[in-house]
Design an enzyme around this catalytic site. Structure first.
Site, PDB file in Angstrom:
ATOM      1  N   THR A   1      61.579  52.965  84.427  1.00 54.52           N
ATOM      2  CA  THR A   1      60.175  53.393  84.341  1.00 54.52           C
ATOM      3  C   THR A   1      60.076  54.884  84.096  1.00 54.52           C
ATOM      4  O   THR A   1      59.240  55.349  83.295  1.00 54.52           O
ATOM      5  CB  THR A   1      59.422  53.010  85.629  1.00 54.52           C
ATOM      6  OG1 THR A   1      59.486  51.597  85.820  1.00 54.52           O
ATOM      7  CG2 THR A   1      57.968  53.441  85.553  1.00 54.52           C
TER       8      THR A   1
ATOM      9  N   THR B   1      65.318  43.795  84.664  1.00 59.32           N
ATOM     10  CA  THR B   1      66.492  43.750  85.530  1.00 59.32           C
ATOM     11  C   THR B   1      67.315  42.500  85.237  1.00 59.32           C
ATOM     12  O   THR B   1      68.390  42.327  85.803  1.00 59.32           O
ATOM     13  CB  THR B   1      66.062  43.723  87.013  1.00 59.32           C
ATOM     14  OG1 THR B   1      65.146  42.637  87.216  1.00 59.32           O
ATOM     15  CG2 THR B   1      65.365  45.023  87.393  1.00 59.32           C
TER      16      THR B   1
ATOM     17  N   ARG C   1      66.553  55.731  93.101  1.00 58.36           N
ATOM     18  CA  ARG C   1      65.432  55.375  93.979  1.00 58.36           C
ATOM     19  C   ARG C   1      65.867  55.363  95.436  1.00 58.36           C
ATOM     20  O   ARG C   1      65.129  55.801  96.324  1.00 58.36           O
ATOM     21  CB  ARG C   1      64.866  54.009  93.588  1.00 58.36           C
ATOM     22  CG  ARG C   1      63.641  53.595  94.422  1.00 58.36           C
ATOM     23  CD  ARG C   1      63.147  52.229  94.013  1.00 58.36           C
ATOM     24  NE  ARG C   1      62.630  52.235  92.658  1.00 58.36           N
ATOM     25  CZ  ARG C   1      62.432  51.131  91.931  1.00 58.36           C
ATOM     26  NH1 ARG C   1      62.725  49.943  92.435  1.00 58.36           N
ATOM     27  NH2 ARG C   1      61.953  51.219  90.703  1.00 58.36           N
TER      28      ARG C   1
END
Length: 307
Positions: free
Chosen positions: A51, A144, A203
């Site tokens: 993203t 994914t 992340r």
């Protein structure tokens, strides 16, 4: 004030030098030629930066980005409505593109290749095909689960990027960048410890550093190891659920099936397969066999060290 840790440019995006260099070339080329960037497919584990890269591409090209989730596209009209909202050179980002209803995907083919939509007006023998042109745009798909992307759809992406997990040095750079944004002071050793517990996922690193910020505001003397313990992180990013998973196989002293492990841990099978097992398999702590999940010698040593 909410501080965003998401990079906004290729210069801010840490790690992946080869991927970034190629992407710079593609971006420069389309700007010089004054054309839209070829459609891009980004695939990799959750949290690896798909993203972020989509936003960076839009920022670097100074173009508008429209963001939708794949599971929100379930009918042909959903795709048509999206296409009708696009302007010339816009970027359409579809996250988890594999979740689009398979019955709708064929409509994407003509949109991606020829920038047209063929719409049937009327019914049966009275139906007429009307072709509608749409602006030239760039579709960026993120997934994914690359294996769930139909081959004809994958072939229509001119740029396909595999975003793998990051090495330790890259994660350290991400921790340093986020530390600076959060005005958090960490030693090199503390940065290393956090990076070692991020599982190679940006992340995860950012999630950890945010929690460190919280604990340090509460008590500035807390060590990183103490904070990780409070977060129930044991070592290498593995937590209590991971250790319990390993113990369940060890205690059974035999291969276990996924359903059995799920019942023993009271955790659903999907969570085990997608959240717990991938990293354990990557670390070779567990092996999948035709008889079930088996603990490896490395997995046994991990348990003995941290039990």
């Amino acid at each position: 004030m909410v501080v965003s840790l998401r990079p906004t440019s290729l210069d801010e995006f840490k790690g992946k030098p080869d991927l970034k260099e190629n992407l710079r070339i593609y971006l420069k080329s389309c700007l010089v030629q004054n054309k839209p960037l070829d459609h891009c497919l980004l695939y990799g584990l959750p949290g690896t930066g798909k993203t972020s890269l989509a936003h960076i591409i839009a920022n670097e090209l100074n173009r508008r980005i429209r963001i939708v989730q794949g599971n929100s596209i379930q009918k042909n009209i959903d795709i048509i409505n999206l296409a009708m909202t696009l302007n010339e050179f816009d970027i359409l980002f579809i996250d988890e593109i594999h979740a689009i209803n398979p019955q709708c995907i064929e409509l994407l083919y003509s949109i991606m290749e020829d920038f047209v939509i063929d719409i049937a007006l009327g019914k049966d023998f009275n139906a007429k095909i009307t072709r509608i042109k749409i602006p030239h745009f760039t579709l960026i798909g993120a997934t994914t689960l690359l294996g769930k992307i139909p081959q004809p759809l994958e072939e229509r992406f001119g740029i396909v990027l595999n975003i793998k997990t990051y090495d330790l040095e890259d994660i350290k750079e991400i921790v340093r960048a986020s530390m600076s944004k959060l005005e958090l002071d960490l030693t090199n050793e503390e940065i290393k410890i956090l990076a070692e517990n991020a599982k190679g996922i940006p992340r995860n690193a950012n999630r950890l550093i945010k929690r460190v910020k919280d604990f340090r505001i509460y008590d500035g003397k807390l060590s990183i190891k103490t904070i990780l313990k409070k977060l129930q992180i044991i070592s290498e990013g593995l937590d209590v659920d991971d250790l319990t998973y390993l113990h369940s196989i060890k205690n059974a002293n035999r291969p276990l099936g996924l359903k059995t492990i799920s019942q023993m841990l009271n955790i659903d099978s999907y969570t085990i397969e997608t959240k717990i097992e991938p990293f354990l398999l990557q670390k070779q702590y567990v092996h999948r066999t035709i008889n079930g999940r088996e603990l490896s010698p490395k997995g046994m040593k991990f348990i003995e060290k941290h039990s």
